[in-house]
Design a protein around this motif. Structure first.
Motif, PDB file in Angstrom:
ATOM      1  N   ASN A 176       0.812  -1.229   0.000  1.00  0.00           N
ATOM      2  CA  ASN A 176       0.000   0.000   0.000  1.00  0.00           C
ATOM      3  C   ASN A 176       0.837   1.267   0.000  1.00  0.00           C
ATOM      4  OD1 ASN A 176      -2.267  -1.590   0.216  1.00  0.00           O
ATOM      5  ND2 ASN A 176      -2.219  -1.507   2.466  1.00  0.00           N
ATOM      6  N   CYS A 177       2.017   1.190  -0.578  1.00  0.00           N
ATOM      7  CA  CYS A 177       2.906   2.328  -0.476  1.00  0.00           C
ATOM      8  C   CYS A 177       3.659   2.514  -1.782  1.00  0.00           C
ATOM      9  CB  CYS A 177       3.872   2.049   0.683  1.00  0.00           C
ATOM     10  SG  CYS A 177       5.399   2.948   0.627  1.00  0.00           S
ATOM     11  N   SER A 178       3.659   3.752  -2.296  1.00  0.00           N
ATOM     12  CA  SER A 178       4.496   3.991  -3.469  1.00  0.00           C
ATOM     13  C   SER A 178       5.424   5.173  -3.196  1.00  0.00           C
ATOM     14  CB  SER A 178       3.626   4.243  -4.699  1.00  0.00           C
ATOM     15  OG  SER A 178       2.841   5.378  -4.490  1.00  0.00           O
ATOM     16  N   VAL A 179       6.563   5.131  -3.852  1.00  0.00           N
ATOM     17  CA  VAL A 179       7.557   6.182  -3.632  1.00  0.00           C
ATOM     18  C   VAL A 179       7.283   7.300  -4.639  1.00  0.00           C
ATOM     19  CG1 VAL A 179      10.032   6.730  -3.595  1.00  0.00           C
ATOM     20  CG2 VAL A 179       9.232   4.447  -2.896  1.00  0.00           C
ATOM     21  N   GLU A 180       6.861   8.465  -4.127  1.00  0.00           N
ATOM     22  CA  GLU A 180       6.567   9.573  -5.033  1.00  0.00           C
ATOM     23  C   GLU A 180       7.852  10.272  -5.461  1.00  0.00           C
ATOM     24  OE1 GLU A 180       3.121  12.568  -4.523  1.00  0.00           O
ATOM     25  OE2 GLU A 180       4.925  13.698  -3.977  1.00  0.00           O
ATOM     26  N   ARG A 181       8.792  10.398  -4.547  1.00  0.00           N
ATOM     27  CA  ARG A 181      10.021  11.116  -4.835  1.00  0.00           C
ATOM     28  C   ARG A 181      11.107  10.585  -3.927  1.00  0.00           C
ATOM     29  NH1 ARG A 181      11.097  17.119  -3.251  1.00  0.00           N
ATOM     30  NH2 ARG A 181      13.239  17.027  -3.995  1.00  0.00           N
ATOM     31  N   SER A 182      12.306  10.508  -4.420  1.00  0.00           N
ATOM     32  CA  SER A 182      13.417  10.199  -3.525  1.00  0.00           C
ATOM     33  C   SER A 182      14.536  11.169  -3.853  1.00  0.00           C
ATOM     34  CB  SER A 182      13.860   8.754  -3.689  1.00  0.00           C
ATOM     35  OG  SER A 182      14.561   8.600  -4.886  1.00  0.00           O
ATOM     36  N   PHE A 183      15.231  11.613  -2.857  1.00  0.00           N
ATOM     37  CA  PHE A 183      16.276  12.623  -3.067  1.00  0.00           C
ATOM     38  C   PHE A 183      17.298  12.583  -1.942  1.00  0.00           C
ATOM     39  CE2 PHE A 183      14.457  15.756  -0.053  1.00  0.00           C
ATOM     40  CZ  PHE A 183      13.169  15.257   0.069  1.00  0.00           C
ATOM     41  N   TYR A 184      18.343  13.355  -2.164  1.00  0.00           N
ATOM     42  CA  TYR A 184      19.426  13.460  -1.181  1.00  0.00           C
ATOM     43  C   TYR A 184      19.396  14.873  -0.643  1.00  0.00           C
ATOM     44  CZ  TYR A 184      24.298  13.246   0.526  1.00  0.00           C
ATOM     45  OH  TYR A 184      25.434  13.258   1.277  1.00  0.00           O
ATOM     46  N   ASP A 185      19.405  15.033   0.659  1.00  0.00           N
ATOM     47  CA  ASP A 185      19.338  16.372   1.231  1.00  0.00           C
ATOM     48  C   ASP A 185      20.218  16.442   2.471  1.00  0.00           C
ATOM     49  OD1 ASP A 185      18.581  18.958   1.800  1.00  0.00           O
ATOM     50  OD2 ASP A 185      16.599  18.422   2.595  1.00  0.00           O
ATOM     51  N   GLN A 186      21.239  17.259   2.411  1.00  0.00           N
ATOM     52  CA  GLN A 186      22.104  17.525   3.562  1.00  0.00           C
ATOM     53  C   GLN A 186      22.615  16.256   4.240  1.00  0.00           C
ATOM     54  OE1 GLN A 186      21.522  20.942   5.540  1.00  0.00           O
ATOM     55  NE2 GLN A 186      19.468  21.406   4.815  1.00  0.00           N
ATOM     56  N   GLY A 187      23.102  15.325   3.444  1.00  0.00           N
ATOM     57  CA  GLY A 187      23.671  14.117   4.044  1.00  0.00           C
ATOM     58  C   GLY A 187      22.628  13.066   4.402  1.00  0.00           C
ATOM     59  N   ASN A 188      21.411  13.248   3.920  1.00  0.00           N
ATOM     60  CA  ASN A 188      20.359  12.262   4.197  1.00  0.00           C
ATOM     61  C   ASN A 188      19.786  11.705   2.902  1.00  0.00           C
ATOM     62  OD1 ASN A 188      19.629  12.589   7.277  1.00  0.00           O
ATOM     63  ND2 ASN A 188      20.014  14.628   6.430  1.00  0.00           N
ATOM     64  N   TRP A 189      19.366  10.456   2.949  1.00  0.00           N
ATOM     65  CA  TRP A 189      18.528   9.919   1.882  1.00  0.00           C
ATOM     66  C   TRP A 189      17.091  10.146   2.311  1.00  0.00           C
ATOM     67  CZ3 TRP A 189      20.885   9.512  -2.399  1.00  0.00           C
ATOM     68  CH2 TRP A 189      22.218   9.074  -2.456  1.00  0.00           C
ATOM     69  N   CYS A 190      16.271  10.622   1.367  1.00  0.00           N
ATOM     70  CA  CYS A 190      14.926  11.045   1.729  1.00  0.00           C
ATOM     71  C   CYS A 190      13.924  10.462   0.739  1.00  0.00           C
ATOM     72  CB  CYS A 190      14.815  12.569   1.653  1.00  0.00           C
ATOM     73  SG  CYS A 190      16.295  13.422   2.229  1.00  0.00           S
ATOM     74  N   VAL A 191      12.715  10.172   1.239  1.00  0.00           N
ATOM     75  CA  VAL A 191      11.645   9.734   0.339  1.00  0.00           C
ATOM     76  C   VAL A 191      10.338  10.413   0.718  1.00  0.00           C
ATOM     77  CG1 VAL A 191      12.443   7.424  -0.343  1.00  0.00           C
ATOM     78  CG2 VAL A 191      11.232   7.710   1.825  1.00  0.00           C
TER      79      VAL A 191
END
Ligand SMILES: O=C(O)CCC(=O)C(=O)O
Ligand SMILES: [Fe+2]
Ligand SMILES: [Zn+2]
Length: 621
Positions: free
Chosen positions: A601-616
């Motif tokens: 029940n989960c989809s990844v809309e966006r993933s990115f790198y921000d200030q030393g973090n992996w983000c979704v």
């Protein structure tokens, strides 16, 4: 790469293609270049490594004219021929290229004109750092006596194995090739032969620093011509520094390589003693290429091919008994790297939760006030997620800490939760709606919140299953169509510009973060490093050793302990400040996305790198 000269135009397409490949090899490995025509030819696919002999080349190419020089380098599958006259070289070039030529070879020969015959790479006199070769360490009588100490039986026994590559016999302790280690609790019946004793007396005279060194393990290797030993580093955790190898009955060439692709071929003369210590022992591989010949320098300094003879080596080692290896090369150190990494992921639920209790929850509780003082500025991308929510939306912050993302969007309903009761208190004082809970069990009904944020929380969970369960829990409480923003610490802190985590170190601001090195210390979670907070029995049950991260440097491991130096408002004295260790799992690129994809029940809309973090940003379906 430059294209081939015009003369090559007449050749078949396949030949030209091959020659371009060899041209590339030439420029990569030597300082010579391809020319239009000259007296020098590169024989691209006939060399010592491909089993060709000098005599054979001389005989074959002499039929085109007088030869001035044939040059063959050890370890190469090509060679060079210098004709006396260019005319003869051209003749050979035209007749041989792409044709079957040498009687010993089934395949076609390929030739290139080169501007010169490049200098040979011979056995350098330089050795890898820490490697020492004592020539003529023993005399012929001693050699014979030592060879007679070892009785090779014809049947395979436990201590005497006929490995694919060579025959091996162990004394003192058995070296298990299955896991490259020794069983320290199971000494063999046969200890090191007494006859070897004189070697160490002699050694202590020429090398006083080794006067107290005594081996308790001996491996005798017997190499028939054609046999070798694959490149390896003797297991750090099994043996101390140094390791000695005595060459008997024949000389042989040993290959040394490091991770910077440096390569030395070292000739080990018969009756010499090789001392492998420090960098050469810990960070360079050594091996013997299985082949029947070695290339050696003769008396005049010319290279000759020598047929190998049976070589017997005595490798003396000392078992490591004083705990794990603490060398400076953690990348190659089994005491310091891989085992610990994987062990964490294999922890049972019970152990994992205890580890987190001590190395996450209790720490945050103790450092809550200091931690909160350092956490004011919201990260812009998190803030814009919060600001993008619609009036009336319910936002849940899982692991909200001091509530730094609350109070910005006045039109939403904000609730937060955290494990640390002291951080909850900070939030309550600030007037935020919070409750204390574990992120693995959110005390909320399913499908109740419009949005969720979880910033720098999931990396505190010690196993992959638990990290997945935490994301699952976030998805569960989201309404269908609701979104979650998740931040976890990245192993790579240099993905874009230097992360603010690294920048905070003034030294790093000056030097490129690429070069920031890290001398890792390791802490076994078995030995209580947490006398204050951790009852002995809890720590003992983990059985894992974790590296302690040097703050403000790049991460070298995925699972580690990150120090928090607690400074009280009144004391500025760092020395007195207690250090707390927090468990982190820092994420590889794509690891977070992969984890999220595996959730229902989960989809990844966006993933990115921000200030030393992996983000979704996740969306619940
Ligand atoms: O044969 C030698 O000199 C080296 C043997 C070796 O490296 C080993 O047994 O680990
Ligand atoms: Fe070795
Ligand atoms: Zn080591």
């Amino acid at each position: 790469m430059e294209d081939l000269p015009l003369l090559y135009l007449d050749l078949k397409l396949k030949t030209k293609r091959k020659l371009r490949k060899y041209q590339h090899l030439l420029t990569k490995e030597t300082d010579a270049v391809v020319t239009i025509e000259s007296e020098n030819l590169m024989i691209c696919n006939a060399g010592l490594v491909s089993g060709n002999q000098r005599e054979e080349l001389v005989q074959f190419f002499s039929s085109f004219g007088a030869i001035e020089e044939v040059s063959m380098s050890p370890g190469k599958s090509y060679s060079f021929i210098k004709f006396k006259r260019t005319h003869d070289a051209i003749k050979a070039f035209k007749e041989v290229n792409g044709q079957k030529g040498l009687p010993s070879m089934d395949s076609c020969l390929y030739l290139l004109f080169v501007n010169k015959v490049p200098p040979l790479s011979v056995y350098e006199d330089v050795l890898p750092p820490g490697l020492l070769l004592l020539e003529n360490f023993i005399n012929e009588h001693e050699e014979e006596m030592l060879l007679n100490c070892v009785i090779w039986s014809s049947v395979d026994s436990d201590q005497e194995k006929c490995l694919k590559h060579r025959q091996v016999k162990h004394f003192g302790y058995e070296f298990r090739y299955s896991d490259n280690n020794v069983n320290k609790d199971a000494p063999l019946m046969e200890s090191i032969p007494q006859e070897c004793g004189f070697l160490f007396e002699r050694l202590s005279k020429s090398r006083p620093e080794l006067s107290l060194w005594m081996p308790d393990q001996l491996t005798v290797n017997k190499y028939e011509p054609g046999q070798g030993i694959p490149p390896h580093i003797d297991t750090h955790s099994a043996f101390n520094d140094p390791i000695l190898s005595l060459s008997l009955n024949a000389s042989i060439v040993m290959e040394w390589r490091n991770s910077e692709r440096q390569h030395f071929s070292v000739l080990l003369p018969r009756r010499s003693l090789l001392i492998m210590s420090s960098e050469s022992r810990y960070a360079w591989t050594h091996g013997i290429t299985p082949r029947k010949t070695d290339i050696l320098k003769n008396h005049e300094g010319n290279l000759t091919v020598c047929a190998r003879e049976v070589r017997v080596s005595f490798t003396f080692r000392q078992l490591r008994r004083e705990g794990p290896c603490m060398c400076q090369w953690p990348k190659f150190c089994d005491s310091q790297t891989p085992k610990t990494e994987t062990q964490v992921d294999r922890l049972t639920e019970d152990c994992a939760s205890k580890l987190e209790k001590i190395y996450v929850h209790q720490v945050y509780n103790e450092i809550a006030s200091h931690f909160s003082d350092t956490r004011h500025k919201p990260w812009p991308n998190v803030l814009s997620f919060v600001m993008s929510l619609k009036p009336g939306d319910i936002l849940l912050d899982v692991g909200c800490g001091n509530g730094k993302y609350f109070g910005h969007n006045k039109y939403i309903v904000e609730i937060g939760c955290d494990r640390s009761s002291n951080l909850m208190e900070v939030c309550t004082t600030r007037g935020f709606q919070v409750f204390q809970c574990d992120c693995l069990v959110l005390p909320l009904r399913s499908c109740t919140v419009n949005a969720c944020i979880s910033i720098a929380v999931i990396h505190h969970l010690s196993t992959q299953e638990r990290r997945k369960a935490a994301i699952n829990e976030i998805i569960r409480v989201l309404k269908p169509g609701g979104k979650a923003l998740i931040y976890v610490w990245a192993k790579n802190q240099n993905k874009e510009e230097m992360s603010s985590y690294l920048k905070q170190d003034r030294k790093n601001r000056r030097k490129s973060a690429e070069t920031s090195v890290n001398h890792t210390k390791f802490i076994s979670l078995d030995e209580s490093n947490y006398p204050k907070t951790a009852p002995d029995d809890q720590i003992r049950s983990f059985g894992v050793t974790l590296p302690v991260h040097s703050n403000r440097t790049n991460f070298q491991h995925n699972n580690l302990l990150v120090p928090w130096i607690l400074k009280h408002g009144d004391s500025k004295n760092v020395e007195e400040a207690p250090t707390f260790l927090r468990f982190y799992h820092v994420f590889e690129e794509d690891e977070l996305v992969q984890l999220c994809i595996s959730i229902e029940n989960c989809s990844v809309e966006r993933s990115f790198y921000d200030q030393g973090n992996w983000c979704v940003i996740l969306v619940k379906s």
